[in-house]
Design a protein around this motif. Structure first.
Motif, short mmCIF file in Angstrom:
data_model
loop_
_atom_site.label_atom_id
_atom_site.label_comp_id
_atom_site.label_asym_id
_atom_site.label_seq_id
_atom_site.Cartn_x
_atom_site.Cartn_y
_atom_site.Cartn_z
N ALA A 208 8.33 48.13 69.56
CA ALA A 208 8.78 46.74 69.64
C ALA A 208 9.77 46.44 68.51
O ALA A 208 10.69 45.65 68.67
CB ALA A 208 7.59 45.81 69.56
N ALA A 209 9.56 47.14 67.37
CA ALA A 209 10.43 46.86 66.21
C ALA A 209 11.89 47.14 66.55
O ALA A 209 12.78 46.41 66.13
CB ALA A 209 10.00 47.72 65.02
N ASN A 320 6.88 52.07 53.53
CA ASN A 320 6.67 51.00 54.51
C ASN A 320 7.20 51.26 55.91
O ASN A 320 7.01 50.43 56.79
CB ASN A 320 7.32 49.70 54.01
N LEU A 321 7.86 52.40 56.15
CA LEU A 321 8.54 52.51 57.44
C LEU A 321 7.87 53.46 58.45
O LEU A 321 7.76 53.14 59.62
CB LEU A 321 10.00 52.93 57.23
N LEU A 322 7.46 54.68 58.00
CA LEU A 322 7.15 55.71 59.00
C LEU A 322 5.70 56.21 59.08
O LEU A 322 5.38 56.94 59.99
CB LEU A 322 8.03 56.95 58.74
N GLY A 323 4.84 55.84 58.18
CA GLY A 323 3.51 56.47 58.16
C GLY A 323 2.49 55.77 59.04
O GLY A 323 2.86 55.04 59.96
N PRO A 324 1.21 55.96 58.74
CA PRO A 324 0.14 55.38 59.55
C PRO A 324 0.04 53.86 59.42
O PRO A 324 -0.76 53.25 60.12
CB PRO A 324 -1.12 56.05 58.99
N CYS A 325 0.84 53.27 58.54
CA CYS A 325 0.89 51.81 58.42
C CYS A 325 2.34 51.35 58.49
O CYS A 325 2.65 50.22 58.14
CB CYS A 325 0.28 51.34 57.10
N GLY A 326 3.24 52.24 58.90
CA GLY A 326 4.67 51.94 58.80
C GLY A 326 5.17 51.00 59.87
O GLY A 326 4.64 50.96 60.99
N LEU A 327 6.22 50.26 59.53
CA LEU A 327 6.75 49.25 60.44
C LEU A 327 7.04 49.83 61.82
O LEU A 327 6.70 49.24 62.83
CB LEU A 327 8.03 48.63 59.86
N ILE A 328 7.71 51.01 61.88
CA ILE A 328 8.08 51.51 63.21
C ILE A 328 7.18 52.63 63.70
O ILE A 328 7.49 53.30 64.66
CB ILE A 328 9.56 51.97 63.25
N VAL B 72 4.00 39.51 57.00
CA VAL B 72 3.47 38.50 57.93
C VAL B 72 4.17 38.67 59.29
O VAL B 72 3.53 38.63 60.35
CB VAL B 72 3.68 37.07 57.36
N THR B 73 5.48 38.92 59.24
CA THR B 73 6.25 39.10 60.48
C THR B 73 5.81 40.38 61.20
O THR B 73 5.70 40.39 62.43
CB THR B 73 7.75 39.17 60.16
N TYR B 74 5.57 41.49 60.44
CA TYR B 74 5.11 42.73 61.09
C TYR B 74 3.88 42.43 61.94
O TYR B 74 3.79 42.79 63.11
CB TYR B 74 4.62 43.78 60.08
N VAL B 75 2.88 41.82 61.29
CA VAL B 75 1.57 41.67 61.93
C VAL B 75 1.62 40.62 63.04
O VAL B 75 1.14 40.85 64.15
CB VAL B 75 0.49 41.29 60.89
N ASN B 76 2.23 39.48 62.73
CA ASN B 76 2.19 38.37 63.69
C ASN B 76 3.16 38.53 64.85
O ASN B 76 2.91 38.04 65.94
CB ASN B 76 2.48 37.04 62.99
N GLU B 77 4.29 39.23 64.60
CA GLU B 77 5.32 39.27 65.65
C GLU B 77 5.63 40.69 66.12
O GLU B 77 5.58 40.98 67.31
CB GLU B 77 6.61 38.61 65.15
N ILE B 78 5.96 41.59 65.18
CA ILE B 78 6.50 42.89 65.60
C ILE B 78 5.41 43.77 66.23
O ILE B 78 5.63 44.43 67.23
CB ILE B 78 7.18 43.61 64.42
N TRP B 79 4.24 43.77 65.65
CA TRP B 79 3.19 44.67 66.13
C TRP B 79 2.29 44.05 67.19
O TRP B 79 1.42 44.74 67.75
CB TRP B 79 2.30 45.12 64.96
N ALA B 80 2.46 42.76 67.45
CA ALA B 80 1.51 42.08 68.34
C ALA B 80 1.38 42.83 69.67
O ALA B 80 2.37 43.15 70.31
CB ALA B 80 1.98 40.65 68.57
N GLY B 81 0.16 43.14 70.05
CA GLY B 81 -0.08 43.76 71.35
C GLY B 81 0.14 45.26 71.42
O GLY B 81 0.04 45.84 72.50
N THR B 82 0.43 45.92 70.29
CA THR B 82 0.72 47.36 70.37
C THR B 82 -0.42 48.24 69.87
O THR B 82 -0.30 49.45 69.91
CB THR B 82 1.97 47.73 69.54
N PHE B 83 -1.49 47.68 69.36
CA PHE B 83 -2.51 48.52 68.71
C PHE B 83 -3.90 48.13 69.19
O PHE B 83 -4.09 47.10 69.84
CB PHE B 83 -2.41 48.37 67.19
#
Lengths: 391, 165
Positions: A208-209, A320-328, B72-83
């Motif tokens: 989604a990112a 912050n980008l690629l790991g088990p908690c990373g954005l994408i 806040v944006t990651y959790v509330n918007e970007i990741w919503a519904g993917t995990f």
């Protein structure tokens, strides 16, 4: 050894779901693959940069100790005393030029020589310390990346890597002169093949990112090489365009050189995945824990020639980008778990994207084709000795 | 400004509990509200194993206010519904604190976080460790986080992380 059997579908694009979950296959995989004629990356030598530095880990259960001696020579040992096989070193990393087993006080130097043991007069007649160095698996280095194999029959590393070697060299900054930034370690509730099948390759639709950041994939190629079906991706780096929802845009900034092939992935059979994306250099050392669990150590690197600003940038981006908690990539991790759960259902996983003819295997693919995984599955089938159903 | 020891302890514990409550409620805006407004407000989540070997890399590296807001944006918007969603329960206990100057204090607290995935319903430990906090004290006696380092004893996570620890 009782051999597990599994009838494989006739089409190359179909994989029995049972392959992901059967515990009896798992025991056979450990023997044939992890303890068999394959090379396994276990560390990059930059993780132990100074004389006396060491690292320990377990690969498919086997405890290993990697050490750098006073003369800067890196060696791999079994992390077990040559006497009664007591685990020798318990720290995950550190600096020592001698390793002492506390059980009977046998002492080894960083070359693995047994240099001291109390009361040898009480040992077998003719006991000689020279006969009891630390045991060693075969190992080789490739631009600092340390590989081991537990079979004497494994072909030379260069042959094992094939064309993937060149992409791997480029991925490791071209010269392998890396500097360790740190680790992210995690266990996934997934069979090692479920992890491997979905880490290197994964559908951009998942991310989604990418959509929210107006981040279009760059043009690139995916190819497989060697009979093991190692998978390599090489693509132009794309940078998110348009209005970003991120306030800190450095997270997805590219500050390095050469965006024309700025993104690379090398996935080696059986479990290794590595990637260079934006300014991140990431080597993922994975090992099966059991049929349902895979442990992955994401190691991140800078280059030795980086200035302080670049080092800082890589650190901020890598965390912050690629790991088990990373954005994408956080949602990739979720897919490993869900594929594993879903595979406890009858039938075959049927690959679609990029499959033109299910009766043929190819070696060149489009960047987002899932068919790049199929040569590796064919090798897995053959090394496990499973018969393919007649056409 | 907080001038009595009791007042400081109360302010620190109010913040500690407010943060646990925000996280366990998945209230990311509430989580952000526990941080000071200053640009250098930061949150790090990292294995102690890395820290002990002078490796700065973390699971989360939000070294400025903009990154906290992005989380806040990651959790509330970007990741919503993917995990696969999960509940958490944070158990926190302040073990040490000291006042640095009139408007700054530091505190160390233990935490243990239980996780219950919504799909399996089976509870397990997600992570255990310490918060190393630097706090901004207001004239009204409130404390906000200027910097929080969640240092994890758990060097191998049992799962990917969606929410901060």
């Amino acid at each position: 050894m009782a051999e597990a059997t599994l009838t494989w579908p006739k089409n190359y694009n179909e994989v029995p779901k049972a392959a992901f979950i059967r515990a009896d296959l798992y025991a056979d995989e450990i023997q044939r693959i992890f303890h068999g004629a394959e090379w396994h990356p276990i560390a990059h030598e930059s993780e132990l940069p100074n004389p006396g530095d060491f690292k320990t880990m377990r690969l498919a259960g086997i405890p290993l100790l990697i050490s750098r001696d006073e003369a800067d020579v890196v060696r791999v040992f079994y992390n077990a005393c040559s006497h009664r096989s007591n685990q020798l070193e318990t720290a995950v990393m550190g600096n020592k030029t001698e390793f002492e087993c506390p059980y009977h006080r046998w002492l080894f130097n960083a070359k693995g020589d047994l240099v001291g043991c109390p009361n040898p007069r009480e040992f077998l007649p003719g006991f000689d310390k020279a006969d009891y160095p630390l045991g060693q698996p075969r190992f080789e280095l490739f631009y600092g990346l340390i590989f081991v194999t537990f079979s004497s029959e494994t072909e030379p590393l260069e042959t094992f890597l094939g064309e993937a070697g060149e992409t791997l060299r480029e991925l490791m900054a071209g010269d392998g002169r890396l500097k360790l930034l740190g680790y992210q370690k995690v266990r996934y509730d997934s069979n090692w093949k479920g992890y491997n099948d979905n880490d290197g390759y994964h559908a951009p639709l998942l991310h989604a990112a990418f959509k929210m950041l107006n981040w279009q994939g760059g043009k690139g190629r995916q190819y497989t090489c060697t009979r093991r079906g190692h998978v390599c991706f090489e693509s132009a780096l794309s940078v998110a365009s348009g209005p970003s929802v991120l306030k800190d845009k450095d997270l997805i900034a590219f500050k390095g050189q050469d965006p024309s092939v700025g993104s690379r992935i090398v996935q080696l059979f059986p479990t290794f995945v590595s990637t260079k994306h934006l300014d991140i250099i990431n080597l993922r050392f994975a090992t099966p824990i059991d049929a349902e669990t895979t442990e992955v150590h994401y190691a991140y690197f800078a280059h030795q020639d980086d200035d302080d600003e670049m080092l800082r940038h890589r650190l901020r981006q890598s965390s912050n980008l690629l790991g088990p908690c990373g954005l994408i990539s956080m949602e990739d991790a979720s897919i490993f778990h869900r594929i594993h759960i879903g595979s406890h259902t009858p039938g075959n996983a049927i690959f679609q994207k990029g499959v033109r003819d299910p009766s043929k295997l190819e070696s060149e693919f489009l960047q987002n084709d899932e068919s790049g995984n199929l040569p590796r599955w064919e090798y897995y089938r053959s090394v496990m000795g499973f018969e393919r159903a007649e056409a | 400004m907080t001038d009595s020891i009791d007042g400081l302890e109360m302010a620190l514990d109010r913040l500690l509990l407010a943060d646990a409550n925000a996280l366990d409620s998945k209230d990311m805006k509430g989580w952000l509200a526990n941080y000071a407004e200053e640009n250098e407000a930061s949150y790090y989540c990292r294995a102690t194993e890395n820290t002990e070997h002078n490796l700065e890399l973390g699971f989360m590296f939000d070294d400025c206010r903009a990154r906290l807001e992005d989380r806040v944006t990651y959790v509330n918007e970007i990741w919503a519904g993917t995990f696969q969603d999960y509940r958490t329960r944070h158990f926190v206990q302040r073990v040490s604190h000291w006042q640095v100057d009139a408007s700054t204090a530091e505190a160390i607290s233990n935490f243990s976080v239980f996780m219950t995935p919504m799909d399996t319903g089976v509870t397990q430990v997600l992570a255990v460790g310490r918060y190393l906090d630097r706090l901004r004290l207001s004239d009204a006696g409130d404390a906000k986080l200027l910097s929080r380092r969640a240092e994890l004893d758990t060097s191998v996570l049992p799962r990917y992380l969606v929410y901060p620890i």
